[in-house]
Write a protein that holds these residues in place. Structure first.
Motif, PDB file in Angstrom:
ATOM      1  N   THR A 161       0.824  -1.201   0.000  1.00 22.68           N
ATOM      2  CA  THR A 161       0.000   0.000   0.000  1.00 22.68           C
ATOM      3  C   THR A 161       0.865   1.260   0.000  1.00 22.68           C
ATOM      4  OG1 THR A 161      -0.115  -0.185   2.405  1.00 22.68           O
ATOM      5  CG2 THR A 161      -1.956  -1.084   1.148  1.00 22.68           C
ATOM      6  N   ALA A 162       0.304   2.341  -0.531  1.00 22.47           N
ATOM      7  CA  ALA A 162       1.041   3.602  -0.580  1.00 22.47           C
ATOM      8  C   ALA A 162       0.104   4.763  -0.292  1.00 22.47           C
ATOM      9  CB  ALA A 162       1.694   3.787  -1.951  1.00 22.47           C
ATOM     10  N   LEU A 163       0.643   5.757   0.384  1.00 19.41           N
ATOM     11  CA  LEU A 163      -0.088   6.993   0.637  1.00 19.41           C
ATOM     12  C   LEU A 163       0.409   8.073  -0.316  1.00 19.41           C
ATOM     13  CD1 LEU A 163      -0.254   6.913   4.520  1.00 19.41           C
ATOM     14  CD2 LEU A 163      -2.139   6.605   2.912  1.00 19.41           C
ATOM     15  N   GLY A 164      -0.492   8.983  -0.660  1.00 16.79           N
ATOM     16  CA  GLY A 164      -0.193   9.977  -1.669  1.00 16.79           C
ATOM     17  C   GLY A 164       0.543  11.197  -1.146  1.00 16.79           C
ATOM     18  N   ARG A 165       0.837  12.075  -2.069  1.00 16.49           N
ATOM     19  CA  ARG A 165       1.658  13.250  -1.793  1.00 16.49           C
ATOM     20  C   ARG A 165       1.049  14.143  -0.718  1.00 16.49           C
ATOM     21  NH1 ARG A 165       2.271  18.501  -3.754  1.00 16.49           N
ATOM     22  NH2 ARG A 165       4.447  19.196  -3.916  1.00 16.49           N
ATOM     23  N   ALA A 166      -0.246  14.436  -0.824  1.00 16.79           N
ATOM     24  CA  ALA A 166      -0.880  15.344   0.126  1.00 16.79           C
ATOM     25  C   ALA A 166      -0.848  14.786   1.541  1.00 16.79           C
ATOM     26  CB  ALA A 166      -2.325  15.632  -0.297  1.00 16.79           C
ATOM     27  N   GLU A 167      -1.127  13.491   1.684  1.00 17.13           N
ATOM     28  CA  GLU A 167      -1.100  12.867   3.008  1.00 17.13           C
ATOM     29  C   GLU A 167       0.303  12.887   3.594  1.00 17.13           C
ATOM     30  OE1 GLU A 167      -4.292   9.301   2.816  1.00 17.13           O
ATOM     31  OE2 GLU A 167      -2.923   9.419   1.118  1.00 17.13           O
ATOM     32  N   LEU A 168       1.286  12.666   2.753  1.00 19.47           N
ATOM     33  CA  LEU A 168       2.668  12.657   3.224  1.00 19.47           C
ATOM     34  C   LEU A 168       3.110  14.048   3.651  1.00 19.47           C
ATOM     35  CD1 LEU A 168       5.035  10.811   3.703  1.00 19.47           C
ATOM     36  CD2 LEU A 168       5.714  11.114   1.317  1.00 19.47           C
ATOM     37  N   LEU A 172       4.531  15.180   7.318  1.00 18.48           N
ATOM     38  CA  LEU A 172       5.839  15.828   7.505  1.00 18.48           C
ATOM     39  C   LEU A 172       5.692  17.178   8.190  1.00 18.48           C
ATOM     40  CD1 LEU A 172       7.515  14.993   4.065  1.00 18.48           C
ATOM     41  CD2 LEU A 172       7.948  13.907   6.280  1.00 18.48           C
ATOM     42  N   ASP A 173       4.641  17.893   7.869  1.00 17.17           N
ATOM     43  CA  ASP A 173       4.414  19.197   8.494  1.00 17.17           C
ATOM     44  C   ASP A 173       4.083  19.066   9.977  1.00 17.17           C
ATOM     45  OD1 ASP A 173       4.895  20.477   6.102  1.00 17.17           O
ATOM     46  OD2 ASP A 173       2.776  20.801   5.611  1.00 17.17           O
TER      47      ASP A 173
END
Length: 359
Positions: A161-168, A172-173
């Motif tokens: 499974t992979a999470l997308g850019r916005a979730e990542l 990180l923020d």
């Protein structure tokens, strides 16, 4: 008298590689069935003629090639004996006391708890969500004053499974800037999320000094037997990694092969497309047979069979197909050549097997 050995090592599990057996179809180790690219094989042969000489300990030519490929400086690149060696070195440079904490999702890459304990740090595993993805909210909430390092395996091994850019980005923020976040992207080349949603750790890390990205030549590049991975991060992090690097651990052959592979990466991407087609075919047939199979962005699929996983892999081995069980969670199935996948699917879709393991 037996020499003194750290007593806590008794609690550290040994890394367990995928099984192998002559004549069996091996879908247990996430290897690509494609050999090295022809240009890489030629580079290996030429480098072997100088095997009597030590390799470049700084891997200068490879780091330069990677820097050009990624659009970063050489000071942003470290090379290790596979990305797993870099995982252990990252624990070494961040954790100095038994109270120092390393946070990671679970189940995820099985080396994380091992390298954490070898580094004499405290493991903080956070369960995956019901969808078998990283629970970023829970991981952020687990951060304490003792947290030194966070591993994020995306795509995740063994669930795919992979999470997308916005979730990542949101995750990180939420992490304090003094905590190092490791984006383990060993399966980056197999990601097929939309361009807008496809996370690229190198791009995300350009403005975040506390982010380091790991990638490898072991998977899509077909160099698992030679061992080379690399880290992309802030120069201060890279400099620290170079201090704990085991001298000459990245051999001459793999340095040459990796450079040649980078130069022929167009051919490499064509090969990954072939695998993606097979990945989706295997998943579709498993779903049609009644299995639960989460979407995969890696070179394998995951069967969340729970405590039936070991029995499933034993049954498949009896039919000549080697899979990887992760007790008590499930089974990982590497995507192989079409004929290998067909052999697995014949086993998996057999009515007796379906009745036993999908009910």
């Amino acid at each position: 008298m037996i020499p003194h050995i750290r007593p806590d090592l008794d609690s550290i599990p040994a890394y367990v590689p995928g099984r192998n057996h002559p004549g069996a179809v091996k879908l247990a180790s996430n290897e690509t069935t494609f050999g090295p690219l022809p240009s890489a094989a030629k580079a290996i042969a030429e480098a072997a003629e100088l095997a009597n000489r030590y390799p470049d300990n700084q891997a200068g030519d490879l780091r330069t090639a990677l820097a050009e490929f990624l659009g970063v400086e050489v000071t942003n690149i470290a090379v290790g004996c596979g990305s797993v060696a870099l995982c252990q070195e990252l624990v070494q440079i961040t954790c100095a006391a038994p109270t120092d904490e390393v946070v990671y999702a679970w189940r995820s890459f099985e080396a994380y708890p091992i390298v954490t304990k070898v580094g004499n740090a405290k493991a903080v595993p956070i369960p995956l969500t019901a969808d078998l993805t990283h629970d970023f909210d829970a991981m952020a909430a687990a951060v304490t004053e003792h947290t030194k390092l966070i591993f994020v395996c995306n795509p995740n091994n063994p669930t795919g499974t992979a999470l997308g850019r916005a979730e990542l980005i949101r995750f990180l923020d939420a992490i304090p800037s003094h905590i190092l976040v490791v984006l383990d992207e060993a399966y980056f080349e197999y990601l097929r999320l939309t361009p807008e949603d496809r996370p690229d750790g190198v791009e995300l890390g350009r403005t975040r000094p506390n982010v380091v990205v790991l990638r490898t030549f072991s998977k899509a590049y077909g160099l698992a037997g030679l061992r080379a991975g690399y880290a992309v991060g802030d120069p201060a992090v890279i400099a620290a990694l170079m201090k704990v690097h085991i001298p000459f651990s990245v051999n001459r052959l793999v340095q040459a092969a990796a450079i040649a592979s980078l130069e022929a990466r167009g051919e490499l991407l064509d090969r990954t497309e072939t695998l993606i087609v097979e990945r989706e075919r295997v998943r579709d047939e498993l779903l049609a047979a009644g299995y639960r199979v989460p979407p995969s962005e890696a070179n394998f699929v995951w069967l969340p069979l729970g405590d039936q996983g070991v029995a499933y892999t034993e049954a498949s081995a009896a039919e000549g197909v080697l899979l990887r069980a992760y007790a008590p969670d499930g089974v990982r199935v590497t995507i192989g050549d079409p004929h290998e996948n067909d052999r697995f699917l014949r086993f998996a879709t057999d009515p007796a097997v379906r009745g036993r393991f999908t009910a």
